[in-house]
Design a protein around this motif. Structure first.
Motif, PDB file in Angstrom:
ATOM      1  N   UNK A 144       6.634 -18.309 -10.563  1.00 21.24           N
ATOM      2  CA  UNK A 144       5.712 -19.434 -10.471  1.00 21.24           C
ATOM      3  C   UNK A 144       5.925 -20.218  -9.172  1.00 21.24           C
ATOM      4  N   UNK A 145       7.181 -20.517  -8.830  1.00 23.88           N
ATOM      5  CA  UNK A 145       7.485 -21.258  -7.608  1.00 23.88           C
ATOM      6  C   UNK A 145       6.914 -20.554  -6.376  1.00 23.88           C
ATOM      7  N   UNK A 146       7.112 -19.245  -6.285  1.00 23.16           N
ATOM      8  CA  UNK A 146       6.610 -18.489  -5.134  1.00 23.16           C
ATOM      9  C   UNK A 146       5.089 -18.523  -5.069  1.00 23.16           C
ATOM     10  N   UNK A 147       4.425 -18.401  -6.216  1.00 20.69           N
ATOM     11  CA  UNK A 147       2.958 -18.432  -6.238  1.00 20.69           C
ATOM     12  C   UNK A 147       2.428 -19.798  -5.798  1.00 20.69           C
ATOM     13  N   UNK A 148       3.082 -20.875  -6.229  1.00 16.68           N
ATOM     14  CA  UNK A 148       2.655 -22.231  -5.848  1.00 16.68           C
ATOM     15  C   UNK A 148       2.842 -22.446  -4.345  1.00 16.68           C
ATOM     16  N   UNK A 149       4.016 -22.093  -3.821  1.00 13.85           N
ATOM     17  CA  UNK A 149       4.287 -22.275  -2.394  1.00 13.85           C
ATOM     18  C   UNK A 149       3.299 -21.459  -1.559  1.00 13.85           C
ATOM     19  N   UNK A 150       3.046 -20.225  -1.954  1.00 15.09           N
ATOM     20  CA  UNK A 150       2.103 -19.378  -1.209  1.00 15.09           C
ATOM     21  C   UNK A 150       0.715 -20.006  -1.184  1.00 15.09           C
TER      22      UNK A 150
ATOM     23  N   UNK B 195       0.809  -1.213   0.000  1.00 21.60           N
ATOM     24  CA  UNK B 195       0.000   0.000   0.000  1.00 21.60           C
ATOM     25  C   UNK B 195       0.845   1.267   0.000  1.00 21.60           C
ATOM     26  N   UNK B 196       2.141   1.134  -0.161  1.00 23.54           N
ATOM     27  CA  UNK B 196       3.038   2.291  -0.146  1.00 23.54           C
ATOM     28  C   UNK B 196       2.940   3.068  -1.456  1.00 23.54           C
ATOM     29  N   UNK B 197       3.374   4.321  -1.379  1.00 31.03           N
ATOM     30  CA  UNK B 197       3.369   5.204  -2.546  1.00 31.03           C
ATOM     31  C   UNK B 197       4.756   5.823  -2.680  1.00 31.03           C
ATOM     32  N   UNK B 198       5.322   5.778  -3.874  1.00 32.73           N
ATOM     33  CA  UNK B 198       6.621   6.418  -4.128  1.00 32.73           C
ATOM     34  C   UNK B 198       6.377   7.906  -4.323  1.00 32.73           C
ATOM     35  N   UNK B 199       6.694   8.692  -3.314  1.00 36.11           N
ATOM     36  CA  UNK B 199       6.406  10.130  -3.341  1.00 36.11           C
ATOM     37  C   UNK B 199       7.523  10.966  -3.943  1.00 36.11           C
ATOM     38  N   UNK B 200       8.676  10.341  -4.201  1.00 37.67           N
ATOM     39  CA  UNK B 200       9.784  11.046  -4.850  1.00 37.67           C
ATOM     40  C   UNK B 200      10.677  10.023  -5.534  1.00 37.67           C
ATOM     41  N   UNK B 201      11.685  10.521  -6.259  1.00 30.87           N
ATOM     42  CA  UNK B 201      12.559   9.643  -7.041  1.00 30.87           C
ATOM     43  C   UNK B 201      13.408   8.708  -6.185  1.00 30.87           C
ATOM     44  N   UNK B 202      13.605   9.020  -4.913  1.00 34.42           N
ATOM     45  CA  UNK B 202      14.456   8.178  -4.080  1.00 34.42           C
ATOM     46  C   UNK B 202      13.659   7.151  -3.261  1.00 34.42           C
ATOM     47  N   UNK B 203      12.369   7.011  -3.555  1.00 31.34           N
ATOM     48  CA  UNK B 203      11.515   6.026  -2.881  1.00 31.34           C
ATOM     49  C   UNK B 203      11.264   4.873  -3.850  1.00 31.34           C
ATOM     50  N   UNK B 204      11.583   3.659  -3.411  1.00 35.40           N
ATOM     51  CA  UNK B 204      11.404   2.472  -4.242  1.00 35.40           C
ATOM     52  C   UNK B 204      10.408   1.534  -3.571  1.00 35.40           C
ATOM     53  N   UNK B 205       9.567   0.895  -4.357  1.00 34.95           N
ATOM     54  CA  UNK B 205       8.542   0.007  -3.830  1.00 34.95           C
ATOM     55  C   UNK B 205       8.952  -1.445  -4.011  1.00 34.95           C
ATOM     56  N   UNK B 206       9.081  -2.162  -2.901  1.00 38.82           N
ATOM     57  CA  UNK B 206       9.458  -3.578  -2.961  1.00 38.82           C
ATOM     58  C   UNK B 206       8.360  -4.403  -3.622  1.00 38.82           C
ATOM     59  N   UNK B 207       7.137  -3.933  -3.577  1.00 35.13           N
ATOM     60  CA  UNK B 207       6.011  -4.690  -4.151  1.00 35.13           C
ATOM     61  C   UNK B 207       5.985  -4.652  -5.674  1.00 35.13           C
ATOM     62  N   UNK B 208       6.891  -3.905  -6.299  1.00 37.57           N
ATOM     63  CA  UNK B 208       6.939  -3.837  -7.766  1.00 37.57           C
ATOM     64  C   UNK B 208       7.430  -5.136  -8.405  1.00 37.57           C
ATOM     65  N   UNK B 209       8.107  -5.982  -7.619  1.00 39.02           N
ATOM     66  CA  UNK B 209       8.635  -7.228  -8.171  1.00 39.02           C
ATOM     67  C   UNK B 209       7.505  -8.224  -8.400  1.00 39.02           C
ATOM     68  N   UNK B 210       7.492  -8.835  -9.562  1.00 39.72           N
ATOM     69  CA  UNK B 210       6.509  -9.872  -9.883  1.00 39.72           C
ATOM     70  C   UNK B 210       6.965 -11.198  -9.285  1.00 39.72           C
ATOM     71  N   UNK B 211       6.045 -11.914  -8.655  1.00 42.97           N
ATOM     72  CA  UNK B 211       6.377 -13.211  -8.061  1.00 42.97           C
ATOM     73  C   UNK B 211       6.489 -14.270  -9.146  1.00 42.97           C
TER      74      UNK B 211
END
Length: 127
Positions: A67-73, A49-65
């Motif tokens: 297949x292995x991670x989706x199956x285990x989850x 639910x985070x928002x990148x409010x400037x150029x120095x803010x990076x969102x960890x949720x941008x990474x796509x999971x």
């Protein structure tokens, strides 16, 4: 950034402070402002639910999971809680470590310092 400035990365549970007020986010927000011009500071926000409010803010949720991670989850969600609770926690730390490492590869230069709150159990997943 000048060559003599430190490259610092802060791992934050969420971002920005106005939306996610807690002690860690407050601390990182204060440091982010205080270090402006004195160090090259980046913030990696962990919450989806985070928002990148400037150029120095990076969102960890941008990474796509993968297949292995989706199956285990999916398997962990479907199991008995008493059996899967510990595995689910460890798996979530593993995935969060992968998310952080993904963002770290997007940051141009290697950081001099990575600061993360230990209570998340994340430093172990970054080793």
């Amino acid at each position: 950034m000048s060559k003599d400035q430190l490259k610092i990365v802060y791992i934050s549970p969420a971002w920005p402070l106005q939306k996610h007020a807690n002690g860690i986010v407050t601390y990182i927000d204060s440091i982010n402002h205080a270090m402006h011009g004195k160090a090259d500071v980046s913030v990696i926000a962990l919450s989806a639910n985070s928002i990148a409010t400037s150029d120095n803010i990076y969102l960890a949720s941008d990474r796509k999971k993968g297949l292995f991670e989706r199956i285990i989850a999916k398997v962990l969600r479907g199991g008995r809680e008493s059996i899967t609770a510990k595995l689910n926690y460890r798996f979530s730390r593993f995935v969060m470590g992968k998310n952080i490492n993904f963002v770290l590869t997007k940051i141009a230069e290697s950081p001099d310092i990575i600061e993360v709150e230990e209570s998340f159990g994340l430093p172990k997943s970054l080793i």
